[in-house]
Each structure stands twice: as C-alpha cells, then as structure tokens.
Design an enzyme around this catalytic site. Structure first.
Site, PDB file in Angstrom:
ATOM      1  N   VAL A 625       0.819  -1.233   0.000  1.00  0.00           N
ATOM      2  CA  VAL A 625       0.000   0.000   0.000  1.00  0.00           C
ATOM      3  C   VAL A 625       0.846   1.274   0.000  1.00  0.00           C
ATOM      4  CG1 VAL A 625      -2.065  -1.000   1.069  1.00  0.00           C
ATOM      5  CG2 VAL A 625      -0.261  -0.066   2.527  1.00  0.00           C
ATOM      6  N   GLY A 628       7.642   2.941   3.059  1.00  0.00           N
ATOM      7  CA  GLY A 628       8.094   3.600   4.281  1.00  0.00           C
ATOM      8  C   GLY A 628       9.583   3.858   4.174  1.00  0.00           C
ATOM      9  N   TYR A 699      -5.013  -2.152  10.788  1.00  0.00           N
ATOM     10  CA  TYR A 699      -5.119  -1.621   9.432  1.00  0.00           C
ATOM     11  C   TYR A 699      -6.066  -0.428   9.419  1.00  0.00           C
ATOM     12  CZ  TYR A 699      -5.614  -1.321   4.418  1.00  0.00           C
ATOM     13  OH  TYR A 699      -5.593  -0.870   3.130  1.00  0.00           O
ATOM     14  N   MET A 700      -5.636   0.634   8.762  1.00  0.00           N
ATOM     15  CA  MET A 700      -6.434   1.855   8.701  1.00  0.00           C
ATOM     16  C   MET A 700      -6.876   2.027   7.247  1.00  0.00           C
ATOM     17  SD  MET A 700      -6.400   2.954  11.838  1.00  0.00           S
ATOM     18  CE  MET A 700      -6.788   4.677  11.885  1.00  0.00           C
ATOM     19  N   GLY A 703      -6.118   5.204   5.015  1.00  0.00           N
ATOM     20  CA  GLY A 703      -4.746   5.711   4.850  1.00  0.00           C
ATOM     21  C   GLY A 703      -4.514   7.034   5.572  1.00  0.00           C
ATOM     22  N   SER A 704      -3.555   7.808   5.056  1.00  0.00           N
ATOM     23  CA  SER A 704      -3.155   9.043   5.750  1.00  0.00           C
ATOM     24  C   SER A 704      -4.229  10.121   5.605  1.00  0.00           C
ATOM     25  CB  SER A 704      -1.865   9.609   5.167  1.00  0.00           C
ATOM     26  OG  SER A 704      -0.962   8.595   4.999  1.00  0.00           O
ATOM     27  N   ASP A 744       6.479  15.407  15.240  1.00  0.00           N
ATOM     28  CA  ASP A 744       6.170  15.452  13.799  1.00  0.00           C
ATOM     29  C   ASP A 744       4.680  15.259  13.585  1.00  0.00           C
ATOM     30  OD1 ASP A 744       6.579  15.732  11.119  1.00  0.00           O
ATOM     31  OD2 ASP A 744       7.439  13.747  10.803  1.00  0.00           O
TER      32      ASP A 744
HETATM   33  O1  ACK Z   1      -1.694   7.565   2.637  1.00  0.00           O
HETATM   34  P1  ACK Z   1      -1.480   6.085   2.615  1.00  0.00           P
HETATM   35  O2  ACK Z   1      -2.331   5.207   1.850  1.00  0.00           O
HETATM   36  O3  ACK Z   1      -1.413   5.572   4.123  1.00  0.00           O
HETATM   37  O4  ACK Z   1       0.076   5.822   2.266  1.00  0.00           O
HETATM   38  C1  ACK Z   1       0.847   5.676   3.412  1.00  0.00           C
HETATM   39  C2  ACK Z   1       1.838   4.522   3.256  1.00  0.00           C
HETATM   40  O5  ACK Z   1       1.354   3.444   4.025  1.00  0.00           O
HETATM   41  C3  ACK Z   1       3.239   4.849   3.735  1.00  0.00           C
HETATM   42  O6  ACK Z   1       3.207   5.209   5.071  1.00  0.00           O
HETATM   43  C4  ACK Z   1       0.070   3.728   4.491  1.00  0.00           C
HETATM   44  N1  ACK Z   1      -0.068   3.189   5.829  1.00  0.00           N
HETATM   45  C5  ACK Z   1       0.826   3.243   6.827  1.00  0.00           C
HETATM   46  N2  ACK Z   1       0.339   2.641   7.912  1.00  0.00           N
HETATM   47  C6  ACK Z   1      -0.883   2.168   7.589  1.00  0.00           C
HETATM   48  C7  ACK Z   1      -1.877   1.474   8.302  1.00  0.00           C
HETATM   49  N3  ACK Z   1      -1.711   1.139   9.582  1.00  0.00           N
HETATM   50  N4  ACK Z   1      -3.006   1.181   7.671  1.00  0.00           N
HETATM   51  C8  ACK Z   1      -3.176   1.547   6.407  1.00  0.00           C
HETATM   52  N5  ACK Z   1      -2.286   2.212   5.682  1.00  0.00           N
HETATM   53  C9  ACK Z   1      -1.141   2.518   6.260  1.00  0.00           C
HETATM   54  C10 ACK Z   1      -0.099   5.223   4.514  1.00  0.00           C
END
Ligand code: ACK
Length: 981
Positions: A625, A628, A699-700, A703-704, A744
């Site tokens: 996804v 990092g 899992y989120m 995303g961000s 941050d």
């Molecule tokens: O904006 P995104 O889709 O959400 O892209 C970044 C990417 O990984 C690099 O950090 C996604 N990400 C990080 N941690 C999680 C998480 N716990 N659940 C879902 N997406 C994540 C983040």
C-alpha cells in the site's frame, strides 16, 4: 555772449540736481571717477584749443572738474581729450559711464559745422603713456550720441538735459589703459567720467562667508566655495556662483551653528546665560528646563538644581527630577496565609512618570525591633520589585504570624539621591489556614485484596496535622460509592478490596483550621486472582505469600527503576532524551509514563518488553500500500491462535539493512507498543526472529489523513471534521500525559480508518530527522518539518507537548482546509521569518470562528499561553455538544468568545479596510503594499488581478500568488454575503 561762455553757463546750470552721479551699486568698483577729483584732472587735450577743463560745483557746492568743447563756428574739427592711465586691477571687463550735455545744433544760429555726437576710444598699455599721445594708436569703442540735446530755451527755463551713456570694454589683458574722447564739431560738455568693473561682493549666505569675487569676461559663472562663519561647521559644503554681472547665484550647502551657539544676524553667537543648545543646527538656544540652570554663555546643557537629578537616559531638554515621596494609604486584605496589599500613588512623583514600587517583607515578633527579613518561601505576585501597579499579592506566608511590609516608591533618579528611604509600612497578622495538598503518594505493597500506601506530609501544614482522610473507590463506579478511612500517620493499608480491580484514591490532611485540599487522584490495581494461593482458609499462608509477592514485586520495581535511572544517567545525549516526565512536572507514581527505548543498552530488549513477537506464519501479506523509510508498507491479515483474523498493516524492513537501521526500524514498535489508546495506532506485534523483520499494526482503511481529505474535498460536515480533530487531540493528550513528545504531528502522520476514526502514527526515533520528506535542515543542523513546527523548536530545539500543540494547530488548519498545504508555496525560510514576525495562517474557508480562534491559540508565540491537549479535547467536546456554535464562520463572526486565553487575536470582522485586516491578521507580509488602497469588500480584493497587485507595488510573483490564495480563502468566506470589511 560768445559760444564758450554760453556752454560754461550751460554746465553750471546742469549741476543743480545730479546726486545720483556719486551713488552706484555696491558691486561696482571704480577705477576712475572724475567727480572724485578735487584738483585738475590733467588730461591731455589735443589740439590744446579743443577740449577745455573747467571747474564747477555740484548741487552741494562740491567742486568738480568737467570738460567741454563747442567749436561749431569752425570747419574740420578733430579735438581729442585723453585721460590719464587707468590701471585695470584684476578686472577683465571694464564699464565706462559718461554723463554729458549736448547742444541741439538747430538751436544755434549761424553754425558752420555742427555735430551732435562724439567718439569714445581706448588704448591698452602696460605702462602710463605720460604726455605722449598718438591718435592712431587708439581703438574706437563707440560713437556717443545724446538722447536729449538742449536748446537756448531750455537754458532759459533752467531745464537739465543730462545724458548718461555706459559702454563696455573688454576683455582687457594689459595692465591698464587710456580713454580718449574725440570731438568732430559738436557742442558737448563732459560732466563726469566714471570707469568701473563689476564684482560679486563679500556676502554671508547660510552661515558661510563668500569673498569678493571678480567675474570673468566670458559668459561662464565662477564657482566659489564658502567658509563657515565662526562657531559653525559645514553640514553640506557651501557653494555659490558669481555671474558676469556681479551677482551671486545658486547658493548650495550650508553651515550649522555649533552646540552652545545660535544663529543671530548672519553669525553664530553664544547662547545667553539661562539658555542652552545641546545639538548643532540652526535652531535657537532653549531656555533651561525646569529645575535646572546655567550662568555661562554658550552652554550646551543646564545643571540640575540642588536635590534634583537627571537619569542617564534623560534628554537634556527634560526637567530635572527627584525621587518620589512615599506611597500612601496602604491597605491590606488578608486571606488565610496570603495578603493583598494596595496603596495609592505617591503625592509627589518627583516630576517623572517612571515610578515603580518595591515591597520588603519582614516577619515580626512582639516587642521592639523584633523583625527579620522574610525567608525565600514567601512569594510575591507578580513580583516584589519593580512593580508598576499599586498592588501586590503576597502568598505562602505562615499562618498566625505577624508581618510588616514596607512599600517603597522609586524612580530612575532615586539611586542618585541621598539614601533616605521613603516608604509606607503596614503590619498584618495572617489567619489560621488549612494545610496544603498532599502531593507525594507512594504505593508500598499490593495484593489481591489490599494495598499499602504511604505519603509525605503536605509542604505547608499550616499547623499541627490532626489526621489524614483517605478516600477511595472503584474506578468503574465513578465515585458513586466510596470508602473513607482516617489515619493519624502518613501510611495506611486498604483491605477488603476486589482482586484485579482498579481503584482511585485521594488523600487530604486536617488541622485545627479544617481540611486542606485533596491530592490528585491516584490509581492503582489490586493483583489478579492467579496470584492467590488456593487455600483460602490459611490466613497465615496468604499473608506470607502476599508479603513475599509484594517483596518480590517491590524488588523488581526497585531494580527496574534503579537500572533505568542508571542507564539514563549514562546516556550521552541528555537533551535529546524523552524523560518519564511530561511538560516538566513530576508525575504521580502509578501513572504510566513513556520509556525511551534509547535508554536500553540492548534495544531488542526494549522491543521485547513492549512488543509481542509474532510467528511469521500467522501473517498473510495481501498487497503493497505504500513505501516507508525502511521498506514497503503492505496490507494483510493476522490470524493468532484462538483469535479472529484481523486486517493489519505490515511494515517491512528491506533486505541488506544495517544493524542501526534494524534498531531504528524496531524502535517504532518499542514506542508504539507502550501506548494503548483508541486514537493511537495499535501495535499488534513484531516479527524479529525470522526475515523479513516486520512491524504489524492495525489496518487503517482510509490511509493518511492529508491524502484522505484531499480526495474528499468539501464532502464532510463540520461536525464530522471536528469529530476527527477531537480524536487526534485525545490521542495527543494521551501521549502528552505519558510524557511523550511527538515532534512530527502533521496530517500526513495521522491515519484514518473506515469509521473516520483518526489515529496518531509515525513514532520512529529517526523518523523526524531522516524520514519525513517535509523535514528540512535548520541553521542548527537538525532536520525539522518547518511548516508544522513551533518557533522555539525550530530556533533552539525546544520540543515539548506545547510544541506538539502548535503542530496540532497546523493539523487543525489542514483539516479545515481539506489538506491544503500550510503556507502554500512560501519557502521554508519565508515561513520561519513570517511566523517570527507574528504572521499567522488565515482562516480556511468556511472555518468556524471558534476553530480559527483555537488555531490562533495553538500558535501563541509564548508556549505557556498555548492550550493543553486536555483543554483542546474539552473545547472540541463542547463544540460537538453545541453544534450551533460552529455556524458562525471566521469571516462572518464577531470576535469569537475567547476559549482559553485572554489574548487579543485576529478578527477580520473588526477590520474596516483590507489594510486593517492584513495588519491585524498579520496574515501576509505584504500589508504595506495595500496602504492607501481602499477595497470595498473582500470579494473585490479577492478578484484583484496580478496587474492590480503590480499597481500597488507587489511586484514579485510569489507574494502575489500567496496574497491571492489567502484572499481567495477570504472570498470564499463571503459566499453568503459580503464580508463586512
Ligand atoms: O496515505 P497512505 O495510503 O497511508 O500511504 C501511506 C503509506 O502506508 C506509507 O506510510 C500507508 N499506511 C501506513 N500505515 C498504515 C496502516 N496502519 N493502515 C493503512 N495504511 C497505512 C499510509
């Protein structure tokens, strides 16, 4: 009457009123003036019967010499009259002024050869030609004709017909010259001959002296430097130009009178006694200010009278002043062990406005002179010295004690005055006071049914402590039912508690004055059932086992505390350390604090202390996804034995990592694993025993936060946005309570799940320095996400929960503007500068006024004035409970009710012009460009084109864009009507 007699008569009659003959302008210098000669002029006449020298008198009966010729009865006249040698001096251009009378030929009967002109000649020579006269050597200057000639009748009527003719000769080069008058048969009388040149005469202009200057014959001007008059100095070099006509032109530059001197009558003259002049310049001397004098001339300052003084920084124009008299009417209001002192301004402020007050505290006993200075424990609010207001509050006094307070008035000349203290005194006796709160409570022993506690006596018991009240209750019960115990001493054992249950407890002390305030709430848990031994009947065994467990636990706790303390002491970078104390205050034991994994000698020990080791076989990776710092971020599933399968995010450590990278990668898990909060990303575990090394979190789905908001621009209700913000604030409150400073906090580091729950993420230790693409190097070398970081953290790396609050304000702005980039395209340097100068981001469009006020509060320069996360959560809770308060947007609201701090902040509605708004909001650094430009509404300004900006002087593309984008935000506020600017 013959002709000669006739002309002589004529001459005498012409001397009646010719006073102007001897008056000539001062810029003319005579080389010859026939009228000035009393005796014979001795000019050469050739032939000798031609021109005749005749004596006469002028109207003052002063004798003068004249020449006449009137041979009109004979043919072929050629009569010459030559002057003596006339030295030229420095003149190049010579003027010859002739005054003469001439007889009208027609008025003479029976003339044979009558002319009405004569000729003027000259001869340049270096020497006097003496009696030698050669006609042909002379050059003709001009033929001179009379403007008016006289007749016999005029003579009868005694009418003067005097002619004046002036001729120029030059440039002259030889040392001198002779003039000659040639008569060819006229009846003429030369009354006077004046030869002169012109000069620019000595003059004083702008206090500079310009000497006599003779112009050149050419048309050019002569540049002359002036010299300053006495007691003056050049300000600009003084200069003037001398014209060929002897006039001074174009004065430039000037001189200024020295200090102690003033301009009077083209000169600089000393100030008279009683007056002074402290600066050079053409101003008058000033009278000595009140209470000062000088008996000298040319004084540059005046001395103070006796008992009057001047402070070092006082200007000499200021009156001399003296120390103030004592304050008056001191009154005291005692409240237990504090007192408010109030007094009146001194009757005499000494002629100054800078009066301040000092308060001296003395503790007194009965009897004469039984006072001594108060000890340091007494506190003065706001302070004891340099008070500008006539009040002070003194706290932390001892109960039942006599005090004397001496209040002294001072001003800036007090230190110069003889040391006689002028003060007013008041004596008070403090009341009985309740004890202060118990602050330090220690948990000594815990078992499944009991807990032993001890505490320290309050800092200020204010009397003898009779006993302590210990109040406790189950945390879940929320104080609906509680138990109270009393203890004479400073320890207690609470028995009959439920196993594995959290209790809250408060202690307060009691004296004869009553109860003191309660301690903070202190939480503790009893041990779980598994710790108990099976034989319920055996009291002895139970006590022994629980004592043993308590001792072991105590030993372990002590060991951990001591070993951490030792490790912390050994650490090389004390300033970088996250201590187990938040915001500098000591935490009560029992409240969980964050432990910096760096303080572990072996970081993998920290990982295993705080993170669960997962079997790789339990994890299924579905897809990548994102990327990092250390490797890919994937989504997948985690299935633990006897648990439901859950969706997880998996951060992997890419192959070929160094040991340091592994440590840094896992440090995030060590940190995350210490947290347990619905708004902090939850760590499921780590995989360290097999490769790839992984960190597994919940899992989120969305995303961000920044990307999520940009994707769903303007799609949420304000309440939904505030709900998200509340979650972030709550997570941050939890972190700050734990003593963890994030450093941050930004929308990009918040993750959003499918229920729009926001969780704070990104905890790696190296992350702020290395990973964040927004982080930039500062002048101090560190890498910092400038736009999100508080000024003190940028300037001197002062990262605290208060700097996290600043970042939270920026996140608030990001959320309300749906992921807009803070400060748009401004460079980092410009952002630092603008923020430092007091500029702040403007309200995002349709932003509720209360939220914008909250942002401004988070962006207070003084970090102590920023709200705490706890307050932010409570503000947002109130807003959620009362959604109508969110209807007033920052562009249409009157000034939002101050939520937290008594500070004046931007309210665009109170501005009457756009310039006012730019000034008050300090939103953009281009305000000056708008002065003098009037805009009727924000709409108009928002529609302002780049051309218009150019017109008002905003020439650089960057600022124009910034202004437009900011104003666009404003314009959007005004969608529902014009913004009242
Ligand atoms: O904006 P995104 O889709 O959400 O892209 C970044 C990417 O990984 C690099 O950090 C996604 N990400 C990080 N941690 C999680 C998480 N716990 N659940 C879902 N997406 C994540 C983040």
């Amino acid at each position: 009457m013959d002709c000669k007699t006739l002309t002589l008569f004529n001459f005498l009659s012409t001397f009646i009123s010719i006073a102007e003959l001897i008056i000539h302008p001062s810029n003319e210098v005579n080389l010859l003036d026939s009228k000035a000669s009393q005796g014979e002029l001795g000019w050469i006449s050739s032939p000798s019967h031609g021109w005749e020298e005749i004596s006469g008198v002028d109207e003052h009966y002063t004798p003068i010499r004249t020449f006449q010729v009137c041979n009109v009865m004979e043919y072929s006249q050629n009569n010459w009259l030559r002057t003596n040698w006339i030295p030229r001096n420095s003149a190049q251009k010579i003027y010859v002024e002739l005054k003469f009378t001439l007889r009208d030929c027609n008025s003479i009967p029976m003339v044979l050869t009558c002319k009405e002109t004569f000729n003027l000649h000259y001869l340049e020579t270096d020497e006097d030609q003496g009696s030698m006269f050669r006609e042909h050597q002379f050059s003709k200057i001009d033929t001179i004709a009379a403007d008016e000639s006289f007749t016999q009748m005029d003579l009868g009527d005694r009418i003067l017909k005097l002619n004046t003719e002036v001729r120029e000769v030059g440039p002259m080069t030889k040392k001198g010259f002779h003039l000659a008058f040639q008569d060819v048969g006229a009846c003429v009388a030369l009354v006077s001959v004046r030869v002169y040149f012109k000069k620019c005469p000595f003059t004083v202009r702008n206090l500079a002296m310009f000497p006599d200057t003779v112009p050149t014959d050419s048309q050019s001007l002569v540049e002359v430097r002036g010299s300053c008059v006495n007691h003056s100095r050049e300000e600009d070099p003084p200069k003037m130009y001398c014209s060929t006509e002897g006039e001074w032109l174009v004065p430039i530059g000037k001189c200024l009178c020295n200090i102690g001197y003033e301009e009077r009558g083209f000169a600089c003259q000393a100030c008279r006694p009683g007056f002074y002049k402290a600066s050079s310049g053409n101003v008058e001397c000033s009278k000595c200010p009140p209470h000062s004098y000088t008996h000298l001339e040319g004084a540059v300052h005046c001395d103070c009278e006796k008992n009057y003084f001047r402070a070092e920084e006082d200007p000499v124009s200021m009156a001399c002043s003296r120390p103030p008299s004592a304050p008056r009417n001191v009154i005291s209001a005692i409240n237990e062990t504090s007192v408010i002192l109030d007094w009146s301004w001194p009757a005499d402020s000494g002629g100054r406005k800078d009066v301040t007050f000092n308060v001296v505290c003395k503790r007194c006993w009965p009897g004469p002179r039984q006072c001594e200075p108060c000890l340091g424990a007494v506190r003065f609010l706001p302070r004891a010295t340099g008070l500008t207001n006539t009040t002070v509050t003194v706290v932390d006094l001892l109960a039942h004690t006599n005090y004397t307070f001496e209040i002294e008035a001072q001003n800036r000349v007090s230190s110069q005055a003889p040391t006689v203290r002028q003060y007013a005194a008041v004596t008070i006796t403090t009341n009985q006071a309740a004890p202060s709160a118990v602050t330090v409570i220690r948990k000594d022993r815990t078992s499944r049914n009991s807990i032993s506690l001890s505490w320290m006596e309050p800092e200020r018991p204010n009397g003898i402590i009779l006993d302590y009240e210990v109040k406790y209750y189950e945390k879940q019960e929320q104080e609906t039912s509680y138990t109270i115990l009393r203890s004479k001493g400073t320890n207690v054992t609470l028995n009959g508690l439920k196993p594995d249950t959290t209790y809250l407890l408060q202690i307060r002390a009691r004296t004869a004055a009553g109860y003191g305030s309660s301690s903070h709430k202190f939480d503790f848990e009893t041990s779980p059932d598994s710790f108990s031994i099976s034989s319920e009947n055996s009291q002895v065994v139970l006590i022994a086992v629980s004592s043993a467990v308590a001792i072991i636990l105590l030993t372990v706790v002590l060991y951990i505390v001591i070993s951490r303390f030792c490790r912390y002491s050994k650490s090389k970078h004390p300033d970088e350390k996250r201590l187990p104390f938040g915001n500098g205050h000591l935490r009560l034991p029992g409240i969980k604090t964050y432990v910096d994994p760096h303080t572990y000698e072996d970081p993998s020990q920290a990982v295993h202390e705080f993170a669960k080791e997962l079997e790789a076989s339990c994890i299924a990776i579905d897809k990548v996804v994102g990327a990092g710092e250390f490797g890919e971020v994937c989504s997948g599933r985690l299935k633990l034995p006897s648990k439901k399968e859950i969706c997880v995010a998996i951060k992997t450590l890419k192959a070929g990592y160094t040991e340091k990278q592994r440590r840094d990668f896992l440090s995030e898990a060590s940190i995350m694993g210490q947290f347990d909060h619905p708004n902090i990303i939850r760590l499921e575990g780590v995989v360290t025993r097999s490769k790839p090394v992984m960190i597994v979190t919940e899992y989120m789905e969305n995303g961000s936060l920044d990307g999520f908001l940009r994707k769903h621009d303007a799609q949420f209700t304000v309440i939904q946005l505030v709900g998200m913000l509340r979650g972030i604030a709550s997570g941050m409150k939890y972190l700050s309570d734990m003593g963890y400073v994030h450093r941050d906090l930004a929308a990009r580091n918040i993750l959003v799940n499918s229920n729009l729950v926001c969780k704070v993420s990104d905890f790696g230790l190296s992350r702020v320095l290395e990973d964040d693409p927004e982080a930039a190097y500062t002048t101090r070398g560190g890498k910092i996400p400038i736009r999100w970081t508080a000024p003190e953290a940028i300037a001197y790396r002062k990262f605290t929960s208060a700097s996290d609050v600043w970042s939270y304000g920026i996140v608030l702005w990001e959320v309300m503007s749906y992921g807009e980039r803070p400060y748009w395209e401004m460079s980092n340097q410009d952002v630092i500068k603008a923020v430092d100068e007091g500029y702040r981001l403007p309200p995002p469009m349709e932003c509720p006024a209360t939220l914008y006020q909250l942002m401004l509060d988070c962006w207070q320069k003084d970090r102590n004035n920023r709200p705490k996360f706890e307050q932010i959560v409570s503000i947002l809770d109130k807003l959620i409970r009362n959604p109508s308060s969110l209807k007033i947007t920052a562009s249409t609201a009157s000034r939002p009710v101050n939520l937290l701090l008594d500070r004046t902040s931007t309210d665009i509605t109170s501005c009457h012009t756009m310039g006012d708004w730019l000034e008050s909001a300090r939103t953009l650094p281009c305000k000056d460009a708008f002065s003098g430009v009037s805009y009727s509404s924000c709409n108009t300004l928002a529609k302002t084109s780049a051309e218009d900006f150019k017109k008002v002087g905003v020439m650089i593309a960057g600022p124009q864009k910034k202004i437009v984008s900011s104003l666009t935000t404003l314009e959007m506020h005004s969608k529902n009507g014009p913004v009242p600017v």
